[in-house]
Design a protein around this motif. Structure first.
Motif, PDB file in Angstrom:
ATOM      1  N   ASP A   1       0.838  -1.208   0.000  1.00 51.95           N
ATOM      2  CA  ASP A   1       0.000   0.000   0.000  1.00 51.95           C
ATOM      3  C   ASP A   1       0.869   1.253   0.000  1.00 51.95           C
ATOM      4  N   LYS A   2       1.945   1.203   0.784  1.00 52.79           N
ATOM      5  CA  LYS A   2       2.842   2.357   0.885  1.00 52.79           C
ATOM      6  C   LYS A   2       3.523   2.610  -0.473  1.00 52.79           C
ATOM      7  N   LEU A   3       4.033   1.546  -1.067  1.00 52.35           N
ATOM      8  CA  LEU A   3       4.673   1.679  -2.383  1.00 52.35           C
ATOM      9  C   LEU A   3       3.675   2.222  -3.420  1.00 52.35           C
ATOM     10  N   ALA A   4       2.446   1.688  -3.349  1.00 54.52           N
ATOM     11  CA  ALA A   4       1.406   2.107  -4.292  1.00 54.52           C
ATOM     12  C   ALA A   4       1.124   3.604  -4.135  1.00 54.52           C
ATOM     13  N   THR A   5       1.099   4.068  -2.909  1.00 50.89           N
ATOM     14  CA  THR A   5       0.866   5.499  -2.669  1.00 50.89           C
ATOM     15  C   THR A   5       2.039   6.314  -3.218  1.00 50.89           C
ATOM     16  N   GLU A   6       3.247   5.900  -2.862  1.00 57.63           N
ATOM     17  CA  GLU A   6       4.448   6.635  -3.295  1.00 57.63           C
ATOM     18  C   GLU A   6       4.548   6.723  -4.816  1.00 57.63           C
ATOM     19  N   ARG A   7       4.175   5.636  -5.500  1.00 52.73           N
ATOM     20  CA  ARG A   7       4.371   5.590  -6.952  1.00 52.73           C
ATOM     21  C   ARG A   7       3.070   5.804  -7.725  1.00 52.73           C
ATOM     22  N   SER A   8       2.014   6.230  -6.997  1.00 55.71           N
ATOM     23  CA  SER A   8       0.716   6.544  -7.621  1.00 55.71           C
ATOM     24  C   SER A   8       0.109   5.372  -8.393  1.00 55.71           C
ATOM     25  N   TYR A   9       0.198   4.172  -7.814  1.00 48.87           N
ATOM     26  CA  TYR A   9      -0.507   3.029  -8.390  1.00 48.87           C
ATOM     27  C   TYR A   9      -1.909   3.032  -7.790  1.00 48.87           C
ATOM     28  N   LYS A  10      -2.885   3.416  -8.598  1.00 45.85           N
ATOM     29  CA  LYS A  10      -4.233   3.619  -8.058  1.00 45.85           C
ATOM     30  C   LYS A  10      -5.118   2.393  -8.168  1.00 45.85           C
ATOM     31  N   ASN A  11      -4.769   1.477  -9.063  1.00 45.53           N
ATOM     32  CA  ASN A  11      -5.626   0.312  -9.294  1.00 45.53           C
ATOM     33  C   ASN A  11      -4.850  -0.985  -9.130  1.00 45.53           C
ATOM     34  N   ARG A  12      -5.593  -2.040  -8.812  1.00 42.59           N
ATOM     35  CA  ARG A  12      -4.964  -3.365  -8.693  1.00 42.59           C
ATOM     36  C   ARG A  12      -5.998  -4.467  -8.889  1.00 42.59           C
ATOM     37  N   ASP A  13      -5.513  -5.625  -9.317  1.00 45.64           N
ATOM     38  CA  ASP A  13      -6.367  -6.814  -9.332  1.00 45.64           C
ATOM     39  C   ASP A  13      -5.479  -8.026  -9.057  1.00 45.64           C
ATOM     40  N   VAL A  14      -6.094  -9.199  -8.975  1.00 48.56           N
ATOM     41  CA  VAL A  14      -5.331 -10.419  -8.704  1.00 48.56           C
ATOM     42  C   VAL A  14      -5.654 -11.427  -9.797  1.00 48.56           C
ATOM     43  N   ILE A  15      -4.621 -12.028 -10.366  1.00 45.59           N
ATOM     44  CA  ILE A  15      -4.799 -12.995 -11.457  1.00 45.59           C
ATOM     45  C   ILE A  15      -4.183 -14.329 -11.033  1.00 45.59           C
ATOM     46  N   THR A  16      -4.885 -15.414 -11.348  1.00 49.08           N
ATOM     47  CA  THR A  16      -4.344 -16.757 -11.121  1.00 49.08           C
ATOM     48  C   THR A  16      -4.084 -17.385 -12.478  1.00 49.08           C
ATOM     49  N   VAL A  17      -2.885 -17.886 -12.654  1.00 53.91           N
ATOM     50  CA  VAL A  17      -2.544 -18.584 -13.895  1.00 53.91           C
ATOM     51  C   VAL A  17      -2.258 -20.041 -13.529  1.00 53.91           C
ATOM     52  N   SER A  18      -3.195 -20.914 -13.878  1.00 53.78           N
ATOM     53  CA  SER A  18      -3.061 -22.346 -13.591  1.00 53.78           C
ATOM     54  C   SER A  18      -4.053 -23.089 -14.487  1.00 53.78           C
ATOM     55  N   PRO A  19      -3.808 -24.382 -14.727  1.00 58.13           N
ATOM     56  CA  PRO A  19      -4.758 -25.159 -15.530  1.00 58.13           C
ATOM     57  C   PRO A  19      -6.126 -25.244 -14.850  1.00 58.13           C
ATOM     58  N   GLU A  20      -6.147 -25.289 -13.506  1.00 56.91           N
ATOM     59  CA  GLU A  20      -7.416 -25.358 -12.769  1.00 56.91           C
ATOM     60  C   GLU A  20      -8.258 -24.119 -13.062  1.00 56.91           C
TER      61      GLU A  20
END
Ligand code: KMT
Ligand code: NI
Length: 172
Positions: A45-64
């Motif tokens: 969160d701190k890094l995101a604030t410092e570098r102005s990363y305003k958005n995020r998501d989570v991705i899973t890469v697997s055969p399942e």
């Protein structure tokens, strides 16, 4: 995290391809690649604030998770490309490899696992693959609206302004 020169021997992209020659975080920094290890989401969160990363998501890469399209996806992530934005990945589970081009146009392979966070600069040629465990969960962060457009390597992309800026900023 473990970084090393990729050996170009034949074999599945998901194998380590470790030449045995290590690459240091300092050298990665000269290529503009930044590495962190965060075991608290607060640090992200701190890094995101410092570098102005305003958005995020989570991705899973697997055969399942991806089913029939898994193999196809893994192949497409492995095409050499660049983006006009940073590529930021915070690994939440599993592991995988990011390959980035050195100043001498060799591949540096970066093995990432849980709690590793990497920032690839805009304009760097790179590719991604899962490893032989075929499982990675990654948080993707971005400054504005996510744009995932990969620009595949070629004569036109070689003269992209983001590529030119990157080459000027690189200190390796
Ligand atoms: C990418 O850009 O190659 C990906 O997002 C791959 C999955 S994230 C580890
Ligand atoms: Ni990419």
């Amino acid at each position: 995290m473990k970084a090393y020169w990729f050996n170009n021997e034949a074999g599945d992209q998901r194998l380590p391809h470790d030449s045995g020659r290590a690459v240091t975080p300092d050298y990665l920094a000269k290529l503009g690649v930044l590495y962190y290890n965060f075991n608290k989401e607060q640090d992200v969160d701190k890094l995101a604030t410092e570098r102005s990363y305003k958005n995020r998501d989570v991705i899973t890469v697997s055969p399942e998770k991806l089913g029939d399209i898994y193999e196809e996806k893994v192949k497409s992530f492995f095409h050499e490309h660049l983006h006009e934005d940073e590529e930021i990945r915070y690994i939440r589970d599993g592991s995988g490899f990011f390959d980035v081009r050195s100043e001498g146009d060799e591949w540096v392979r970066i093995f990432l696992e849980k709690d590793d966070l990497i920032i690839l600069p805009a304009g760097i040629y790179h590719r991604f693959t899962t490893d032989d465990k075929n499982y990675i969960v990654a948080m993707r962060l971005f400054k504005e609206e996510p744009k995932w457009t990969p620009l595949n390597r070629g004569p036109e992309v070689d003269i992209n302004p983001f590529r030119k800026d990157y080459l000027q900023s690189r200190t390796a």
